[in-house]
Each structure stands twice: as structure tokens, then as C-alpha cells.
Design an enzyme around this catalytic site. Structure first.
Site, short mmCIF file in Angstrom:
data_model
loop_
_atom_site.label_atom_id
_atom_site.label_comp_id
_atom_site.label_asym_id
_atom_site.label_seq_id
_atom_site.Cartn_x
_atom_site.Cartn_y
_atom_site.Cartn_z
N ARG B 307 1.02 -1.04 -0.05
CA ARG B 307 0.11 0.01 -0.04
C ARG B 307 1.02 1.41 -0.05
NH1 ARG B 307 -4.94 -1.56 4.00
NH2 ARG B 307 -5.92 -2.87 2.48
N TYR B 448 -6.47 -0.83 -6.66
CA TYR B 448 -5.70 -2.09 -6.12
C TYR B 448 -4.87 -1.93 -4.74
CZ TYR B 448 -1.55 -0.97 -9.19
OH TYR B 448 -0.37 -0.55 -9.67
N GLU B 449 -4.66 -2.96 -4.28
CA GLU B 449 -4.14 -2.86 -2.73
C GLU B 449 -5.03 -2.28 -1.84
OE1 GLU B 449 -1.84 -4.84 -2.05
OE2 GLU B 449 -1.09 -5.38 -4.02
N GLY B 450 -6.20 -2.54 -2.16
CA GLY B 450 -7.34 -1.87 -1.25
C GLY B 450 -7.81 -0.48 -2.03
N GLN B 455 -8.94 2.05 2.20
CA GLN B 455 -7.79 2.82 3.25
C GLN B 455 -8.73 3.59 3.98
OE1 GLN B 455 -4.71 1.95 2.28
NE2 GLN B 455 -5.82 0.78 0.44
#
Lengths: 602, 602
Positions: B307, B448-450, B455
């Protein structure tokens, strides 16, 4: 992904904000009341949902293609355009004298939104044709009108606008294309034009190019530019098509979006087209529109119509993206609601942030649609009112709104199409999903027909400073009157909206005062786009405030719809109008820092 | 369009904000002072500018392609990655014990920005490998470490993160992939994973897939998820490659951007790969990482690293877009400056609105870069400080910043890449120009990656509410201390920044108070993304305020650079920090309207 026209919202705007029944009381619009509007909009919805919308993705996957000077449009486009023409959609707003239906812009704008939601690329062809019709109506000779207008209004032929050249984008003073007068009163036109939307295609028998060029010996700069009509095929006296003219499509652009819409490079008068070159020598045969050296003035008439329409494109693509996001949010199951209302993974529309994204989109769209509807009504009154003063006032109001409809609605479309992708998560980034297409398509809207900065220059210069801020202040006073009505209404939603509307209006007035008092032109133009965003925000929020009042007053008519309108208006006030505080500060307190960094530091 | 690494800005941050010389005083970082940083960054700049950056457009035009289970990457990628590995860039931040260079994250982050500016698609391969290394370092057995770590750190092999399944995106509780224990202690893994970045490619000899799956009989939900390492090729005891494992790339996605980065659908254990299936039956051979059912915990370690890195990607793509926009703005001649300073058409960088767009981009980039640099320094101190309390404080600060670095920097990259297209006008929409690629590439970063919402949930839930707002308030107190310093400095720029910083900090504290006091979870999460945007804005603006102080104090060192930093910090304060007023209002006053519209009204 299918499209469903937002008929209820459009008809609500027509009835309560644009006041279609008042428009129908103007001479020439006798048959254009609410019932007509409803019938026309329902037909438009059916056609665009069923015929045009299904071609949207095809246009992205199989863009228009160029070969040997010829452009083949996406499969299905030609047939759909034939149906569009036969349905009379091209002529909706155009004079009955030339075969049009002569309907108000207020009704036409809703139809234009639908065809653009259905298919932005497809809709560009009639959009540009509208511009050509407008130019001929304004400045064309009777002869040109007789030859071209009916064909354009019927959709048998299409039109284009040829402004841009490689060195002349926003700056039309740099136009180099030239025109030589011929003994027969026509001209030979020479030059290269780029970014010509539907500059070449296979959807109609002929194309009427409206072209800016300089007559030999004309003054430098914008005062030496004339407007010409250059047909793709010359037209015989009996109206049949004659020889191919010396205008050639030498390529089309490879673009990020609106791929089905061919963006042509057109070469005028280099003799590449043999049939005409052999008989008369090279040079594209063109006909002067209006008077020499007044081309820019006419072009501005076309552009104002086109700018308004591009603003509607912003609303349209945002609506399409929003509908797709809503459908996905109702369908996609992921995670439990944070409020514990469902004890299992639920459709993501249950998650507050998904709701925030959808509400933001919805509020922006409805606000901009309301603003555009009211602007169209002002246009209608400006052209049809019996009272000269009312015509003038409406014209002034319309002209103030045009850069806002164009600039604000298209900027908001970037936000909404981005949220549309975001709601889809990873799937949004996959092209097959279709959300990405809207994101890619929308980005041209803040650029063509004048970038947001060009709109902002127009807003600041011609529409605000020229009369010392008088028009802006008069509009602010109208906003204040709506605040007073909201307070009289007295409901909790009305009061919340009144408070945020008052704050936004005060920010707007502050900015107008600042701009009017400003001596440094850099400081004025440093704040021009933020001012446009603030003013557009306020105008859209104001119209939603008016919508709230109408919804409260007509709650029993359709309680669910009216309540949704009230909720959306309140959301807009709390989440969008509140952005104006920052915009005000940036303009009023931050003007100097915009240009403080020396060039060499970049 | 070429790329030039912003070395001066990176080194300024390292020296004055991240305080690299303090990091170098921590055990293990003795050789990592300013001079080392400078040397490493200069090398990284050279490599990325010359080798990686020129491949960026090629990756867009000739994306990675799939055929019969094999992925061929863009021409040039394989060779560039070999050079990347040989240069030691993969191992920069990783332990010396496994062949890495053991440098601080503060230095590593700058290098990661460069490779991502050079080529977002290319850089994803090492980014995911970093995640796999992190997971093995944290939870891998000594045996797994011995077999895999050196190869990954050297860049001979690469790594992936396999979380997502068709029904399990943000909601990992829905993961269905399963793992069956085998008599030899290994597992057989079965399932389908989607959106696996570099899940298959030709740039390295082997791929270590880190895969979330459920051991047979494990509990439902997230407490029954384990982490496995599944190699593409099994590894023989001597470290040489053995049989092909039963994991197959069945397709790659057709995406809007980062097209060179193959996004794979991976099929585990369906026996499609004959070589392994024939000897041991179907099932992908996997090795448990750490303990059963603790997979999510380990994955979060990888994800936190990833992230942060994705946040840096946002800064990186924004920087690249900004550089291209600056170059175009200096080159493109169009219209006279409004202030009359030039009596002819001039480069568009002379126009105030172009300056506003460039300054907005620059300020956002420098603000986010400063925030990321300081976050990296906190990470380094959290891991290397000799004092336990200092470690804890730094860890808390770092964890607060991670969702901001990820969420705010990527959201700002959407704004900057959009402005990048806008500065180019019509040319920006033409793919050959390259500006559009950045706009398309960047959109994945907020997903992506949350997603930004994920977040924001992290920020609100774990980082803000869990300790009753204590961490947030402690950080606000630090901001206030900077305001006091600005006032002591007393210059006109410092005072302007102090004023806006104080207003933004007050807005932040208001929001934290509101969130902490809130009983309704819907109201909390309705404001989560606006809170993230406000907090990110404040943190970036705060770091630029610190930068302003450092620039004032070191003006003589490089007056032009320091003065530009001061001007940029002031621009940020006046134009970006001022957005927080609207964000505060939306959160505190507008929570209810986010979820007020009933589902059936959408």
C-alpha cells in the site's frame, strides 16, 4: 450495459424549473407544452435506448477506420443514423420552414442528452450538423440556405466545423487557411484543418464543411477570418450531387476515447481529388457565408450552440456512467454493512462510501441537468419573447450560463465517470466492463469546443467584467430570493439548503467583487477556472434548491420521486456547495502564488 | 517523452524532512547517511531515465500478451529487468543476510518512485516481489527463507500476491481456494485467483506465488485463511529448478491502463499442467507460510508494504505527467499573455490558468512526496530505533500515514494526470502524445491494494477510533507546533502558510471529534473518504510547511530551489489546504444525507 433515459427527472425540470408551459405561451411555440414535451421525450427515449445505446461499446471496440481517404464508421452506425434522420431527430429544434419541427431548446436539450448518453461518439455527428445549420440560418445567403438547409435539417447530409489548424488551436488568430475569390463569386479554399469531428464518414450522402479561412489580402489576426461552406460533393442546380470537391481526409486520429467518432485531418485544395482538379485546377470550391472577415463572429454563434451541447454531453456521459455504477452496486455482493442491518455479505450499495459515490454522482448530474434545462428555457425566451426587455434579460442570463453549462458540466463528468470506475473496483479497470470507456470518452469534453480555461476566460471577461459584475450580481440577487423562499418553506431540508446556498452565494459575490476590483490581469485569470467552478456549482445548487421547493409543493404528485429530489438537493448543498469556501479562498487569497514561480523553476 | 528524476527534491526531503542523518545514526544504518543517499539516488536516476523510462510507451502500444498459458512481456522488458536485478535494485531495502543492501526505506522509497515514474507497468513486478519478500521475512520458515529469499532479493525470481477471487475482492472472508495437507508436510492447493499482477511472465526463471487459501476443515470467514507459497517451478534440494507446478495462467486481462503489466487469472490444481499432474496427481504443491489460519495477518504485512508502494506509484505517475505537461507548456505557442508582457503569441506556460494547472500538480506532488518521505523515515525508526518507546511512536505514526500515502497520493494522481492531459489541449487526447497513457494508467491506483474506501476504513477504524482519536490528536499537536514555528519565522510566506495550516488543522480536529463522538456507524463511514482526503491534505500541507521552514533556513544553499519550495508551499496552503473547509462541512454536517436516499430510489 443498457441505458434508461431519466424521463421523470427531465420532465420534472421542464415543468417546474424551465416552466415549459410559459415557453408554450410564446409565439411559435404554441404546440410545445408539457404534453408535447412528454410525448417527444418518450419517443426519444425509446429510440435512443433501443437503437443507439446498444452501439456504444461496439464503437469503442471497432472504431471508425480510415483507408485511402475514406472513413468507414462502426458497423451499425450508418443504419442508426438513417433511422435518426428519418425519425426527424436532426430537425427537432430547427425551423419548420426548412423541414424542422421548430421545438424549444428546452425540449431539444433533453433529447440531445439522451442521444449522447446512448452513444457519445454517434451523437457528435448530429451535434456538429446542428452547428452548421445554426451558422447558415444566421449568416447564409438565401441561395445557400435553399441548397443546404433542408438536406441538413433532414439528416440526409451532415455538417462540420473547421476551425483548428496545427498551429491554431485555442488561438484562432493564427489561422492560415486561405481562400481566393473566383470570377463566379465562389472561392477556392486551400489549407489543412485538424481535429475535424466527422470530417469524413459514410453515414450521409454529402458533408457541408464550415471552414474558417482568410481571403487573399485580408487583415492579420482574427479580423481577417471569413467563413466558407465547402461541400464534400458539389451540388448541381437541381439539388443532385455533382463532382467530388477538392477536400481530402488524409488521416483520422487515434484517440483515448470517443473512438467511433472519426476525427479527421482535412486537406483543402491540394489537387489530390482528381475529378474536380482536372476540370478546374486544384482548390476546394467554397461559398462565402455572410460577409468577408466576419467569420469569427458567425463561428461564435455555432460555437455557443455547440458549447451548450457539449455541456449536455457532460451530463449525458455522467448519467450513463452513473446508471452503470448503480446497477453494479446493487448486484455486487461484498462485505457486511457496517450498521449491522444485514448479517451477511450484502450488495455493495449498502456500504456508506458506495452510497456517497453514487449520491455525489447523482447530485452533480441532477444539478447540472437542472442548470442546462433552465439555460435552454432562457434561450427560448430570448428568441421568442414578445417583450424586447425580456428577450434581452433572458439572452444575458443564457450567455452567462453557457460557459458554466459547458465548463462545469464537463468537469463534473470527469468526477462522475471516475467515481463510476471506482464503484466497480478492479472490474472497472477491465475494458469489457464498460465503465472505463466512459472515463476515457469524457476527457475530451473539457477540451473541445473551447477548454475549460477558454470557457472561464469567456465567463470572466465577456460575461462578468464587461458589465462590471452587474449580471453576476443580479443573478446572485435571484439566488438570494430563492434562499428567502426556502426559509419561508421552513422545513428542515429547506433550511439546511438555504444555509449552504447563502454561504455559496456570498462566496460568489466575494469573488465577483474581487475580480471587478482587480487591477492585475494575471490575478484575474489565475482565478478564472476556480471562479467558473464556483459559479457553476452555485448555479446548479441554486436550481436544485428551486427543485426542492417545487418537490415540496408537489409532494403528493409522486411522493417517492419528490422525496428523492429533496434528499438529492440537500446532499448537493451539504457536499457540493460546501466546496465553494475553498474555491473562494483560492481565488481571493491565492491569486499571487499562481504566477509567482519563475518560468525557469519549472 | 523523456523522464528526469527530481533528485533535488528527493534529496531535500531526505535531508530536511526525513532527516536521513538521524536515520543513519540508528544501528544497522551506519552507512546510510546523506552521501550514500545521494550516490544511490543518482545511480537510480541514471538507470531509470536511460533504461526503464524509454520502454513506457512501448508497454502501452505492445502490451504483454498471452498464448497457451504463457505470457510474453513487452519487448525490452525482459532485458531491462535483468539489468534491474543485476544492478541490485530489487534488494535495496532488503536484509544484507539475503543478499540485499539493507538501506533505509527512506532511500528505497525515492528509488521506487523513480522506477515507477519511468514505467508504472514495469515497476509492478519488483513491487510485488517486495511484498513476497516481506511476507517470507515475517513468517516464512527457515527452510523457505533459505530456498527462496536470496533468489527473490537478487531478482532472479519474482513474487506475486494472490488474494482476489471472482467473488472475493475487498471482502477476503469470501475466499474459497483450498489447501489439503500432504503427508510430507506440504499442501495441495486448489482454486482460481484473479487480478494477479505479473502472475505469469517471461522476465524471471521462477515465480513464487503467495496464495491465500483455506486448509480443509478451517473455520469460515477471515479466521480460516492461511498463506501458502506456491512456486511456478518446484525447487530441487540443490536450488535448481524442478518440475512445473500445477498452476496455470488461463488468461490475462484487457485493461484500460498499465497494459504492459500482465494481470493474470491463475488456476491452481486442476491438473492442466501435465508434468506435475502425471507424477503426483492434480493439485499445486504449496508450502505453508507461518501458521495455519494466520494468513490474513501475514498478508496484511505484505499489503502495508504494498500500500505504501502504491501510494508512491501515485506520486510517480503524477510526476511523469507533470514533467510532460511542463515540457508541452513551454513549447506550445498559442495566444498573447493577458498581462501584455509579450506582444505576440507566446508559449502557453505564460497563461495564468496553465500556470495554475502546473502549480496545482507540482504542489500536490511535492506535498505527497514529502509525506511519503517522512512516513518512510518513521518506518525506519520504528524498526531500528534503540528505544522501545520511540519505536512504538514511530510505528504508530507510520501506520497512521500508510492509508494517507496510499489513498491521498493516488487520488491526487487522478487529478494531476487529468490536468496533464488538459494542459495539452486536443493533443492530450491523441494517444501518440502520451499524456493520455498516464491518465489511463493512474486510475488503477485508487483501486488495487485496497480501494480508497478500504484505506479510509482502515484510517477511521484501526487508526483513529480504536484509540479514541489519540494518535490523530497527537499529530494535530505536532502540526500546531509547526504553525508556531512558522509564526516565529514571521515572513509573509510563513505567516500565510501558518494561517491556512491552522484552519486545516482545526477542521481535522473537528472531524476527529465528530467521528469519535459518533454513535451511528453509517455516519462514521459516510465521512471516511472525505476524512482521508482531509487528513492526507493536512499531512502533505504540513510537510510542505516544514519544508518552507527548512528552505528559509537554508536559502543560501541553493536560492532558486529554496525559493521555489517556499512558493510551492504557499501555493499548496492557499489552493489545496483551503479545500479542507468543504471536506469538514461535508463530514460533520452532511453525514445523514449520504445514506438518506432509500435503495429503491436509485
Amino acid at each position: 450495459m443498457s441505458y434508461k433515459a431519466p424521463l421523470k427527472d427531465m420532465l420534472f425540470n421542464l415543468r417546474h424549473l424551465a416552466r415549459i408551459d410559459e415557453i408554450a405561451s410564446l409565439p411559435g411555440f404554441e404546440d410545445a407544452g408539457f404534453e408535447t414535451a412528454q410525448a417527444v421525450l418518450e419517443e426519444a427515449a425509446k429510440f435512443n435506448e433501443q437503437v443507439v445505446a446498444p452501439l456504444n461499446r461496439a464503437g469503442d471496440v471497432q472504431p471508425s477506420s480510415w483507408k485511402d481517404g475514406t472513413v468507414t464508421t462502426t458497423p451499425g452506425f450508418k443504419d442508426a443514423f438513417r433511422q435518426f434522420a428519418q425519425g426527424g431527430w436532426q430537425g427537432l429544434q430547427h425551423p419548420v420552414d426548412f423541414g424542422g419541427q421548430g421545438l424549444p431548446k428546452a425540449i431539444g436539450a433533453a433529447c440531445i442528452e439522451m442521444v449522447n448518453s446512448a452513444n457519445l461518439s454517434f451523437a457528435l455527428c448530429p451535434l456538429l450538423t446542428d452547428g452548421a445549420i445554426e451558422a447558415l440560418l444566421t449568416a447564409g445567403s438565401d441561395e445557400l440556405k435553399a441548397i443546404y438547409l433542408e438536406k441538413l435539417v433532414s439528416g440526409e447530409w451532415t455538417g462540420t466545423m473547421n476551425l483548428t489548424e496545427p498551429q491554431a488551436g485555442s488561438d484562432l488568430a493564427l489561422v492560415r487557411s486561405r481562400a481566393e475569390p473566383q470570377p463566379d463569386g465562389s472561392y477556392k479554399v486551400y489549407g489543412t484543418k485538424i481535429f475535424i469531428t466527422y470530417g469524413e464518414h459514410d453515414m450521409a450522402d454529402n458533408i457541408a464543411h464550415l471552414v474558417l479561412a482568410r481571403v487573399t489580402g485580408a487583415p492579420e489576426g482574427i479580423k481577417g477570418i471569413s467563413l466558407f461552406l465547402v461541400p464534400k460533393f458539389l451540388v448541381n442546380p437541381d439539388g443532385s450531387l455533382g463532382k467530388r470537391n477538392d477536400v481530402q481526409c488524409v488521416s483520422i486520429e487515434h484517440k483515448m476515447g470517443i473512438k467511433a467518432s472519426p476525427t479527421a485531418v482535412l486537406q483543402y485544395g491540394d489537387g489530390m481529388v482528381a475529378s474536380i482538379a482536372s476540370s478546374t485546377g486544384p482548390g476546394a470550391v467554397g461559398y462565402l457565408v455572410g460577409q468577408e472577415n466576419r467569420g469569427l463572429e458567425y463561428m461564435f454563434i455555432m460555437m455557443n450552440a455547440a458549447r451548450y451541447a457539449v455541456g449536455v454531453q457532460g451530463i449525458a456521459v455522467a448519467e450513463r456512467a452513473y446508471q452503470q455504477a448503480v446497477a453494479y452496486a446493487k448486484d455486487r455482493v461484498q462485505s457486511r454493512p457496517v450498521d449491522g442491518s444485514i448479517k451477511a455479505s450484502a450488495a455493495i450499495i449498502h456500504h456508506p462510501d458506495v452510497r456517497r459515490m453514487l449520491m455525489t454522482s447523482r447530485a452533480l448530474i441532477e444539478g447540472c441537468r437542472a442548470m442546462a434545462s433552465v439555460a435552454a428555457a432562457a434561450y427560448d425566451a430570448a428568441h421568442h419573447h414578445t417583450d424586447a426587455e425580456a428577450r434581452k434579460q433572458n439572452q444575458t442570463f443564457y450567455e452567462f450560463l453557457v460557459p458554466l453549462v459547458k465548463g462545469y458540466s464537463t468537469e463534473m463528468s470527469l468526477e462522475v465517470t471516475s467515481l463510476g470506475v471506482q464503484v466497480h473496483g478492479g472490474m472497472g479497470f477491465i475494458e469489457e466492463t464498460g465503465a472505463a470507456q466512459h472515463y476515457r470518452d469524457a476527457k475530451i469534453l473539457t477540451i473541445y469546443e473551447g477548454t475549460t480555461a477558454i470557457q472561464a476566460n469567456d465567463l470572466v471577461g465577456r460575461k462578468t467584467l464587461r458589465d462590471g459584475g452587474q449580471t453576476a450580481k443580479a443573478i446572485a440577487a435571484q439566488v438570494e430570493a430563492t434562499e428567502a423562499e426556502l426559509k419561508r418553506q421552513g422545513g428542515v431540508d429547506a433550511l439546511a439548503v438555504a444555509r449552504h446556498l447563502a454561504a455559496a452565494r456570498a462566496a460568489f459575490v466575494d469573488v465577483v467583487d474581487f475580480l471587478v476590483a482587480q487591477q492585475d490581469p494575471n490575478a484575474v485569470y489565475a482565478g478564472s477556472v476556480p471562479y467558473l467552478m464556483l459559479a457553476g456549482n452555485l448555479m446548479a445548487g441554486w436550481q436544485l434548491a428551486r427543485a426542492l421547493l417545487a418537490a415540496q409543493a408537489n409532494l403528493s404528485e409522486d411522493a417517492a420521486f419528490m422525496q428523492a429530489k429533496i434528499t438529492t438537493a440537500r446532499f448537493y448543498a451539504e457536499h457540493i456547495l460546501t466546496r465553494t469556501a475553498g474555491q473562494r479562498a483560492a481565488i481571493v487569497e491565492g491569486a499571487a502564488s499562481v504566477t509567482a514561480l519563475p518560468l525557469e523553476a519549472f
